[in-house]
Design a protein around this motif. Structure first.
Motif, mmCIF file in Angstrom:
data_model
loop_
_atom_site.group_PDB
_atom_site.id
_atom_site.type_symbol
_atom_site.label_atom_id
_atom_site.label_comp_id
_atom_site.label_asym_id
_atom_site.label_seq_id
_atom_site.Cartn_x
_atom_site.Cartn_y
_atom_site.Cartn_z
ATOM 1 N N GLU A 146 0.841 -1.192 0.000
ATOM 2 C CA GLU A 146 0.000 0.000 0.000
ATOM 3 C C GLU A 146 0.883 1.251 0.000
ATOM 4 O OE1 GLU A 146 -3.410 0.270 -0.060
ATOM 5 O OE2 GLU A 146 -3.382 -1.893 -0.450
ATOM 6 N N PRO A 147 0.323 2.412 -0.362
ATOM 7 C CA PRO A 147 1.086 3.668 -0.231
ATOM 8 C C PRO A 147 1.488 3.926 1.222
ATOM 9 C CG PRO A 147 -0.867 3.963 -1.602
ATOM 10 C CD PRO A 147 -0.996 2.606 -0.982
ATOM 11 N N LEU A 148 2.332 4.920 1.410
ATOM 12 C CA LEU A 148 2.856 5.221 2.748
ATOM 13 C C LEU A 148 1.748 5.507 3.745
ATOM 14 C CD1 LEU A 148 5.786 7.526 1.604
ATOM 15 C CD2 LEU A 148 5.913 5.098 2.194
ATOM 16 N N GLY A 149 0.778 6.330 3.350
ATOM 17 C CA GLY A 149 -0.418 6.536 4.148
ATOM 18 C C GLY A 149 -0.237 7.403 5.378
ATOM 19 N N ALA A 150 -1.208 7.298 6.268
ATOM 20 C CA ALA A 150 -1.261 8.133 7.473
ATOM 21 C C ALA A 150 -0.412 7.503 8.566
ATOM 22 C CB ALA A 150 -2.703 8.306 7.931
ATOM 23 N N ASP A 151 0.880 7.630 8.415
ATOM 24 C CA ASP A 151 1.820 7.007 9.335
ATOM 25 C C ASP A 151 2.441 8.063 10.251
ATOM 26 O OD1 ASP A 151 3.507 4.194 9.442
ATOM 27 O OD2 ASP A 151 4.714 5.922 10.049
ATOM 28 N N GLN A 152 2.695 7.693 11.494
ATOM 29 C CA GLN A 152 3.239 8.655 12.464
ATOM 30 C C GLN A 152 4.609 9.177 12.032
ATOM 31 O OE1 GLN A 152 2.888 7.833 16.700
ATOM 32 N NE2 GLN A 152 4.966 8.602 17.033
ATOM 33 N N GLU A 153 5.416 8.325 11.414
ATOM 34 C CA GLU A 153 6.742 8.796 11.006
ATOM 35 C C GLU A 153 6.648 9.844 9.896
ATOM 36 O OE1 GLU A 153 10.356 6.436 11.204
ATOM 37 O OE2 GLU A 153 9.078 4.661 11.358
ATOM 38 N N ILE A 154 5.659 9.740 9.030
ATOM 39 C CA ILE A 154 5.448 10.779 8.025
ATOM 40 C C ILE A 154 4.973 12.062 8.707
ATOM 41 C CG2 ILE A 154 4.246 11.413 5.901
ATOM 42 C CD1 ILE A 154 6.171 9.081 5.575
ATOM 43 N N ALA A 155 4.096 11.911 9.702
ATOM 44 C CA ALA A 155 3.638 13.080 10.464
ATOM 45 C C ALA A 155 4.812 13.778 11.147
ATOM 46 C CB ALA A 155 2.594 12.654 11.492
ATOM 47 N N GLU A 156 5.779 13.003 11.617
ATOM 48 C CA GLU A 156 6.954 13.600 12.269
ATOM 49 C C GLU A 156 7.806 14.384 11.278
ATOM 50 O OE1 GLU A 156 8.670 10.172 14.065
ATOM 51 O OE2 GLU A 156 7.363 10.242 15.834
ATOM 52 N N ILE A 157 7.884 13.919 10.027
ATOM 53 C CA ILE A 157 8.604 14.693 9.008
ATOM 54 C C ILE A 157 7.895 16.027 8.779
ATOM 55 C CG2 ILE A 157 9.401 14.773 6.615
ATOM 56 C CD1 ILE A 157 9.452 11.721 6.614
ATOM 57 N N ILE A 158 6.559 15.982 8.710
ATOM 58 C CA ILE A 158 5.787 17.218 8.534
ATOM 59 C C ILE A 158 6.109 18.204 9.651
ATOM 60 C CG2 ILE A 158 3.456 18.201 8.532
ATOM 61 C CD1 ILE A 158 2.504 15.544 7.275
ATOM 62 N N LEU A 159 6.142 17.723 10.875
ATOM 63 C CA LEU A 159 6.415 18.614 12.009
ATOM 64 C C LEU A 159 7.861 19.125 11.987
ATOM 65 C CD1 LEU A 159 4.393 16.873 14.842
ATOM 66 C CD2 LEU A 159 3.991 19.141 13.857
ATOM 67 N N ALA A 160 8.783 18.319 11.486
ATOM 68 C CA ALA A 160 10.166 18.796 11.347
ATOM 69 C C ALA A 160 10.238 19.934 10.332
ATOM 70 C CB ALA A 160 11.077 17.646 10.935
ATOM 71 N N ARG A 161 9.510 19.796 9.217
ATOM 72 C CA ARG A 161 9.471 20.875 8.223
ATOM 73 C C ARG A 161 8.800 22.116 8.828
ATOM 74 N NH1 ARG A 161 12.607 17.991 6.527
ATOM 75 N NH2 ARG A 161 12.637 16.807 4.571
ATOM 76 N N TYR A 162 7.729 21.894 9.570
ATOM 77 C CA TYR A 162 7.026 23.016 10.217
ATOM 78 C C TYR A 162 7.954 23.767 11.169
ATOM 79 C CZ TYR A 162 4.209 25.390 13.735
ATOM 80 O OH TYR A 162 3.721 26.323 14.610
ATOM 81 N N ALA A 163 8.738 23.032 11.951
ATOM 82 C CA ALA A 163 9.616 23.665 12.937
ATOM 83 C C ALA A 163 10.593 24.620 12.263
ATOM 84 C CB ALA A 163 10.363 22.594 13.730
ATOM 85 N N VAL A 164 11.147 24.205 11.126
ATOM 86 C CA VAL A 164 12.070 25.079 10.397
ATOM 87 C C VAL A 164 11.329 26.299 9.871
ATOM 88 C CG1 VAL A 164 13.587 25.262 8.382
ATOM 89 C CG2 VAL A 164 13.602 23.179 9.785
ATOM 90 N N GLY A 165 10.139 26.087 9.322
ATOM 91 C CA GLY A 165 9.355 27.207 8.808
ATOM 92 C C GLY A 165 8.954 28.183 9.895
ATOM 93 N N ALA A 166 8.604 27.675 11.066
ATOM 94 C CA ALA A 166 8.208 28.542 12.173
ATOM 95 C C ALA A 166 9.375 29.405 12.638
ATOM 96 C CB ALA A 166 7.671 27.695 13.329
ATOM 97 N N VAL A 167 10.575 28.820 12.659
ATOM 98 C CA VAL A 167 11.767 29.594 13.036
ATOM 99 C C VAL A 167 12.033 30.687 12.009
ATOM 100 C CG1 VAL A 167 14.284 29.481 13.272
ATOM 101 C CG2 VAL A 167 12.836 27.775 14.396
ATOM 102 N N ASP A 168 11.834 30.357 10.727
ATOM 103 C CA ASP A 168 12.073 31.351 9.672
ATOM 104 C C ASP A 168 11.106 32.526 9.757
ATOM 105 O OD1 ASP A 168 14.183 29.923 8.676
ATOM 106 O OD2 ASP A 168 13.027 28.926 7.102
ATOM 107 N N LEU A 169 9.966 32.331 10.422
ATOM 108 C CA LEU A 169 9.003 33.424 10.575
ATOM 109 C C LEU A 169 9.373 34.372 11.700
ATOM 110 C CD1 LEU A 169 5.509 31.678 10.102
ATOM 111 C CD2 LEU A 169 6.478 33.517 8.706
ATOM 112 N N VAL A 170 10.292 33.960 12.556
ATOM 113 C CA VAL A 170 10.656 34.811 13.700
ATOM 114 C C VAL A 170 11.358 36.072 13.198
ATOM 115 C CG1 VAL A 170 12.060 34.978 15.784
ATOM 116 C CG2 VAL A 170 10.821 32.860 15.287
#
Length: 252
Positions: free
Chosen positions: A221-245
């Motif tokens: 099956e495709p990767l799907g709604a997996d916690q490890e994919i969600a963690e990558i999303i949050l890692a990208r978010y963290a960098v973006g949030a810092v760039d907004l400071v």
């Protein structure tokens, strides 16, 4: 200070399974970070649109928003469609700050999820032996993107010490069936296929059909709604949030 809101931005599909998977993945993000305001959005073919998601967040009072593209490669959508959509949204809301992050890409944890989906497919099909793998991605008119999928196939094969061929659902050869037949021509008889897609849809169905017709013993099956994919999303978010400071304001 309120943390920036997060939009998970997928391309979108007419297949309802795709939107359902993206929304379930976004819920995984919410479960990991219940303190964040998180919205799923789509570039096309599904709702809510990026504009609708941003409008909703603005109405709620959010003036800083991080957008994470749910894409596995820097193909056309990542280079052109997503930045253009962000630019249009920023022009409509001059009082807010929008930060576009890098795509999810092919982090090491993506291979962990691929392995899980492979094990699930092998168990479901009662496959006990493998002597070849195919890794199927979407494919692109950009040869650099296709090369990245081929490189991912080699890495995946090295993990399992099996010959592995990259395949593409569109834009580039070989198709999944051709890749399976190439391995069979080399004497391999127990070949499984991994799907380098986040969500199911027409392309994954076609890959599955072609691979099974060619003799694959299992298609994951495709990767799907997996916690490890969600963690990558949050890692990208963290960098973006810092760039907004605003560092000047912070140290004024």
């Amino acid at each position: 200070m309120t943390a920036p809101a997060l939009i998970t931005l997928a391309h979108g599909s007419r297949d309802p399974r795709s939107a359902a998977t993206i929304k379930a993945l976004t819920e995984q993000v919410v479960c990991l970070r219940p303190d964040l305001r998180v919205e799923a959005a789509f570039l096309d073919l599904a709702e809510p649109s990026l504009d609708e998601a941003i409008d909703r967040l603005v109405r709620e009072g959010h003036d800083e928003i991080v957008v994470v593209p749910l894409l596995l490669s820097e193909a056309y959508h990542a280079k052109f469609d997503v930045p253009a959509a962000i630019e249009r949204a920023a022009a409509r809301h001059t009082g807010i700050r929008l930060e576009l992050t890098e795509v999810l890409g092919l982090e090491a944890s993506v291979f962990h999820v691929l392995d899980r989906r492979l094990r699930e497919a092998l168990a479901h099909n009662r496959v006990r032996e493998l002597d070849g793998l195919v890794l199927a991605g979407a494919g692109s008119s950009d040869p650099v993107v296709n090369a990245s999928i081929a490189r991912a196939a080699r890495q995946w094969g090295q993990r399992h010490k099996l010959p592995t061929v990259a395949a593409f659902a569109s834009q580039a050869p070989p198709a999944a069936g051709e890749a399976v037949r190439a391995l069979r021509a080399d004497g391999r008889r127990h070949i499984a296929v991994g799907l380098l897609f986040l969500a199911p849809g027409f392309l994954t169905d076609r890959v599955t059909e072609l691979a099974l017709e060619a003799g694959a013993v299992a298609v994951a099956e495709p990767l799907g709604a997996d916690q490890e994919i969600a963690e990558i999303i949050l890692a990208r978010y963290a960098v973006g949030a810092v760039d907004l400071v605003d560092l000047d304001a912070l140290f004024a």
